[in-house]
Design an enzyme around this catalytic site. Structure first.
Site, PDB file in Angstrom:
ATOM      1  N   ASP A  64      -4.015   1.407   3.602  1.00 29.72           N
ATOM      2  CA  ASP A  64      -4.207   0.701   2.331  1.00 29.72           C
ATOM      3  C   ASP A  64      -5.670   0.491   1.950  1.00 29.72           C
ATOM      4  O   ASP A  64      -5.960   0.031   0.841  1.00 29.72           O
ATOM      5  CB  ASP A  64      -3.468  -0.649   2.348  1.00 29.72           C
ATOM      6  CG  ASP A  64      -1.959  -0.455   2.326  1.00 29.72           C
ATOM      7  OD1 ASP A  64      -1.501   0.532   1.732  1.00 29.72           O
ATOM      8  OD2 ASP A  64      -1.241  -1.288   2.917  1.00 29.72           O
ATOM      9  N   ASP A  74       3.568   6.754   0.038  1.00 25.58           N
ATOM     10  CA  ASP A  74       2.545   6.002  -0.714  1.00 25.58           C
ATOM     11  C   ASP A  74       1.125   6.453  -0.343  1.00 25.58           C
ATOM     12  O   ASP A  74       0.188   6.337  -1.123  1.00 25.58           O
ATOM     13  CB  ASP A  74       2.629   4.490  -0.433  1.00 25.58           C
ATOM     14  CG  ASP A  74       4.031   3.960  -0.233  1.00 25.58           C
ATOM     15  OD1 ASP A  74       4.907   4.741   0.179  1.00 25.58           O
ATOM     16  OD2 ASP A  74       4.252   2.768  -0.451  1.00 25.58           O
TER      17      ASP A  74
HETATM   18  N1  GLY Z   1       2.514   0.672  -0.920  1.00 22.77           N
HETATM   19  C1  GLY Z   1       3.554  -0.248  -0.944  1.00 22.77           C
HETATM   20  C2  GLY Z   1       4.445  -0.205  -2.121  1.00 22.77           C
HETATM   21  O1  GLY Z   1       4.439   0.657  -2.952  1.00 22.77           O
HETATM   22  O2  GLY Z   1       5.241  -1.126  -2.207  1.00 22.77           O
END
Ligand code: GLY
Length: 408
Positions: free
Chosen positions: A132, A189
């Protein structure tokens, strides 16, 4: 007797195997696409223009930004529609990013100062212990640098890219998303975090950043994309051999369903990767993911949180709509003339949200977009206002209305 028994047992065995396969192999119920749910109506016509919404956004965000980031970063609203201060998480850069986008749009000095105030405390996100780092730092320091061209933002961006690149394993050919568990866990993601590396590779002339992002893209293409263009959410690899151990979900309905926001990350992530690598196959993957998304939308043109959700969990996820809208726009930009249908689909996804059902013009409410869903299986943030939904809505509208061909 033996002659009869053998073919019969073979038929029974094959029928058994087919049943197991149809059930997802893990005892899962058979999945059906959720496009058949009846809704009161089809898409509503927009009741507010993009320009009006941007003006409202400038007002709402200027007002919310007077509080101090030290009290917490915004993630979701309370039941009065007010952003709640929260500890740092993957979403903490988005409020700041929206301030930069609105500052770019309005050229308003006050917004620039507020955006700067909300950017500095995010410097520690450069060593955030997961993939992240990309979401956190590109949305804040990245946007700050591109908006102001001020070199004061470079050291954090460089440090963040170095830390993200360190999470790359040549054995797996991917950047590790999460550190928990024994396996090497990667989620769809993570395609979005490649933007930080591709941009830093150009800015700092660093080939290792580019290679890590490029290899990650290829590995994702190999293991996350299904025949029909739908995506898996999570793939667990063996960290020594790189072999796939398990494909599963975390935020979707089931291991074999298609989680809508994950699908939107795939459209955006591959379209963005195609822009930085010039890879025709990345563009093809973005297109496949886009075609799946578009062809499985329900009647009002706003996706359910999972393309296979059962009727009793028929919740919308407007965040998936706006992320896909940006991805479709980026895809269209690269396809040229033939990309017009994706450009029109991007416009429609946003049009379908510009009404009272999905958008809040009420100045007392901080959020712009309603009915975004964070994680339905965890009972978390279901059909509410979320900072990243607003961020990608603003990003989509800026692309659609201003003379820019890629996000700020
Ligand atoms: N990256 C986490 C989500 O999309 O909830």
């Amino acid at each position: 007797m033996m002659m009869i028994f053998k073919p019969l047992s073979l038929i029974i065995a094959v029928a058994f195997l087919l049943t197991i396969q149809a059930c997802g192999g893990g005892g899962e119920a058979k999945l059906s696409l959720a496009t058949h749910f009846t809704e009161a109506s089809g898409p509503q016509s927009p009741s507010i223009s993009r320009e009006e919404l941007l003006d409202i956004a400038v007002e709402k965000y200027t007002r919310a930004a007077v509080s101090e980031p030290e009290e917490g970063f915004f993630r979701s609203i309370d039941n009065q529609g007010v952003w709640q201060p929260d500890s740092m998480s993957w979403t903490s850069g988005f409020f700041t990013g929206s301030l930069w986008q609105l500052a770019h749009h309005s050229q308003n000095e006050e917004l620039i100062n507020l955006a700067q105030k909300w950017t500095s405390p995010l410097a520690r996100a450069a060593s955030w212990p997961s993939h992240d780092i990309g979401f956190l730092v590109d949305s804040s320091f990245g946007k700050a640098l591109r908006m102001t061209q001020s070199l004061e933002y470079e050291p954090v961006l460089r440090r963040a890219a170095e830390n993200l690149q360190r999470r790359y394993s040549p054995k797996v050919g991917a950047i590790r998303s999460w550190d928990s568990g024994n396996n090497y866990t990667v989620i769809i993601d993570n395609m979005m975090n490649l933007a930080l590396l591709f941009k830093a590779a150009e800015r700092f002339s660093n080939d290792a950043f580019y290679q890590a992002a490029y290899e990650h893209m290829l590995t994702t293409q190999r293991h996350f994309i299904r025949e029909d263009g739908g995506t898996y959410h999570v793939v667990e690899f063996d960290s020594e051999t790189g072999a796939v151990i398990k494909k599963r979900t975390h935020q979707g309905y089931s291991d074999n369903s298609v989680w809508s926001r994950g699908q939107a990350w795939a459209i955006y992530g591959f379209a963005m990767a195609a822009r930085y690598t010039g890879s025709p196959s990345a563009l093809e993957t973005a297109r496949d993911a886009a075609d799946f998304f578009i062809s499985h939308l329900p009647a009002d043109g706003v996706p359910w949180w999972d393309f296979h959700t059962p009727a009793e969990q028929a919740y919308k996820d407007s965040s998936a709509s706006v992320i896909a809208a940006v991805g479709l726009w980026l895809l269209a930009e690269q396809i040229g003339e033939g990309g017009n249908s994706y450009r029109n689909q991007s416009l429609s996804l946003v049009d379908n949200l510009l009404n009272d059902e999905y958008t809040s013009a009420d100045p007392a409410q901080h959020n712009l977009l309603r009915r975004a869903s964070g994680s339905v299986p965890h009972g978390l943030e279901i059909e509410t206002g979320l900072v990243y939904a607003d961020y990608y809505l603003i990003e989509a509208i800026l692309l659609q209305t201003e003379a820019i061909t890629e996000p700020l």
